[in-house]
Design a protein around this motif. Structure first.
Motif, PDB file in Angstrom:
ATOM      1  N   VAL A  29       0.778  -1.427   0.061  1.00 21.29           N
ATOM      2  CA  VAL A  29       0.038   0.010  -0.083  1.00 21.29           C
ATOM      3  C   VAL A  29       0.920   1.215   0.229  1.00 21.29           C
ATOM      4  O   VAL A  29       0.248   2.417  -0.372  1.00 21.29           O
ATOM      5  N   GLU A  30       2.219   1.202   0.076  1.00 24.08           N
ATOM      6  CA  GLU A  30       3.007   2.292   0.254  1.00 24.08           C
ATOM      7  C   GLU A  30       3.202   2.909  -1.154  1.00 24.08           C
ATOM      8  O   GLU A  30       3.476   2.252  -1.950  1.00 24.08           O
ATOM      9  N   ARG A  31       2.854   4.442  -1.178  1.00 23.86           N
ATOM     10  CA  ARG A  31       3.073   4.991  -2.183  1.00 23.86           C
ATOM     11  C   ARG A  31       4.620   5.495  -2.544  1.00 23.86           C
ATOM     12  O   ARG A  31       5.294   5.419  -3.786  1.00 23.86           O
ATOM     13  N   ASP A  32       5.252   5.735  -1.642  1.00 30.39           N
ATOM     14  CA  ASP A  32       6.858   5.934  -1.748  1.00 30.39           C
ATOM     15  C   ASP A  32       7.534   4.549  -1.802  1.00 30.39           C
ATOM     16  O   ASP A  32       7.548   3.711  -1.089  1.00 30.39           O
ATOM     17  N   LEU A  33       7.925   4.657  -3.096  1.00 29.31           N
ATOM     18  CA  LEU A  33       8.721   3.119  -3.568  1.00 29.31           C
ATOM     19  C   LEU A  33       9.737   2.833  -2.771  1.00 29.31           C
ATOM     20  O   LEU A  33      10.192   1.695  -2.530  1.00 29.31           O
ATOM     21  N   VAL A  34      10.487   3.856  -2.236  1.00 28.53           N
ATOM     22  CA  VAL A  34      11.738   3.266  -1.513  1.00 28.53           C
ATOM     23  C   VAL A  34      11.270   2.737  -0.093  1.00 28.53           C
ATOM     24  O   VAL A  34      11.990   1.820   0.440  1.00 28.53           O
ATOM     25  N   LYS A  35      10.318   3.371   0.599  1.00 28.39           N
ATOM     26  CA  LYS A  35       9.748   2.900   1.548  1.00 28.39           C
ATOM     27  C   LYS A  35       9.254   1.598   1.420  1.00 28.39           C
ATOM     28  O   LYS A  35       9.347   0.603   2.254  1.00 28.39           O
ATOM     29  N   ALA A  36       8.500   1.188   0.228  1.00 29.36           N
ATOM     30  CA  ALA A  36       8.138  -0.153  -0.055  1.00 29.36           C
ATOM     31  C   ALA A  36       9.265  -0.994  -0.102  1.00 29.36           C
ATOM     32  O   ALA A  36       9.006  -2.366   0.212  1.00 29.36           O
ATOM     33  N   VAL A  37      10.394  -0.735  -0.613  1.00 29.85           N
ATOM     34  CA  VAL A  37      11.571  -1.637  -0.714  1.00 29.85           C
ATOM     35  C   VAL A  37      11.959  -1.815   0.749  1.00 29.85           C
ATOM     36  O   VAL A  37      12.340  -2.908   0.963  1.00 29.85           O
ATOM     37  N   LEU A  38      12.192  -0.859   1.450  1.00 25.36           N
ATOM     38  CA  LEU A  38      12.452  -1.231   2.927  1.00 25.36           C
ATOM     39  C   LEU A  38      11.383  -1.992   3.609  1.00 25.36           C
ATOM     40  O   LEU A  38      11.730  -3.007   4.214  1.00 25.36           O
ATOM     41  N   PHE A  39      10.102  -1.925   3.627  1.00 27.79           N
ATOM     42  CA  PHE A  39       9.343  -2.954   4.125  1.00 27.79           C
ATOM     43  C   PHE A  39       9.569  -4.356   3.468  1.00 27.79           C
ATOM     44  O   PHE A  39       9.418  -5.351   4.189  1.00 27.79           O
ATOM     45  N   SER A  40       9.708  -4.463   2.312  1.00 28.73           N
ATOM     46  CA  SER A  40      10.029  -5.780   1.592  1.00 28.73           C
ATOM     47  C   SER A  40      11.311  -6.416   2.254  1.00 28.73           C
ATOM     48  O   SER A  40      11.444  -7.709   2.279  1.00 28.73           O
ATOM     49  N   ALA A  41      12.243  -5.290   2.372  1.00 29.92           N
ATOM     50  CA  ALA A  41      13.626  -6.250   3.067  1.00 29.92           C
ATOM     51  C   ALA A  41      13.148  -6.723   4.517  1.00 29.92           C
ATOM     52  O   ALA A  41      13.735  -7.471   4.988  1.00 29.92           O
ATOM     53  N   ILE A  42      12.311  -5.869   5.147  1.00 30.48           N
ATOM     54  CA  ILE A  42      12.049  -6.391   6.530  1.00 30.48           C
ATOM     55  C   ILE A  42      11.213  -7.502   6.401  1.00 30.48           C
ATOM     56  O   ILE A  42      11.416  -8.771   7.423  1.00 30.48           O
ATOM     57  N   GLN A  43      10.337  -7.790   5.733  1.00 34.26           N
ATOM     58  CA  GLN A  43       9.595  -9.017   5.163  1.00 34.26           C
ATOM     59  C   GLN A  43      10.507 -10.075   4.917  1.00 34.26           C
ATOM     60  O   GLN A  43      10.550 -11.316   5.459  1.00 34.26           O
ATOM     61  N   SER A  44      11.383  -9.854   4.085  1.00 30.83           N
ATOM     62  CA  SER A  44      12.622 -10.928   3.985  1.00 30.83           C
ATOM     63  C   SER A  44      13.607 -11.377   4.974  1.00 30.83           C
ATOM     64  O   SER A  44      13.668 -12.412   5.238  1.00 30.83           O
ATOM     65  N   THR A  45      13.788 -10.312   5.785  1.00 29.51           N
ATOM     66  CA  THR A  45      14.380 -10.592   7.232  1.00 29.51           C
ATOM     67  C   THR A  45      13.945 -11.322   8.062  1.00 29.51           C
ATOM     68  O   THR A  45      14.250 -12.329   8.535  1.00 29.51           O
TER      69      THR A  45
END
Length: 89
Positions: A29-45
């Motif tokens: 749902v994040e519009r800021d793509l950099v934050k979306a990548v950060l959340f994706s990295a948290i999920q991967s961690t």
């Protein structure tokens, strides 16, 4: 009630699973793509920690550099070439 190490590990895995679901939702749902990548990295961690608790060190050793390091780096490079924010629809 006796708390065994297996119950503690299962509780930690449940908490990590919940964190990964929340991080995935925020990445979508994040519009800021950099934050979306950060959340994706948290999920991967969190997935890497779950694999570690499941005693799969060979998967963890491959998953961490690829899913937490390489994938976000490539996506951030691609975001740098385009716009940072997703357009409103």
């Amino acid at each position: 009630m006796d708390v065994t190490p297996e119950i503690v590990i299962l509780a930690i895995m449940a908490l990590l699973g919940l964190i990964s679901v929340v991080a995935t939702y925020f990445a979508i749902v994040e519009r800021d793509l950099v934050k979306a990548v950060l959340f994706s990295a948290i999920q991967s961690t969190t997935y890497a920690f779950i694999y570690y608790l499941l005693m799969a060190p060979d998967i963890v050793l491959v998953y961490i550099p690829v899913a937490v390091g390489l994938y976000p780096a490539v996506i951030l490079f691609l975001i740098k070439k385009t716009e940072r924010f997703e357009a409103e629809t």
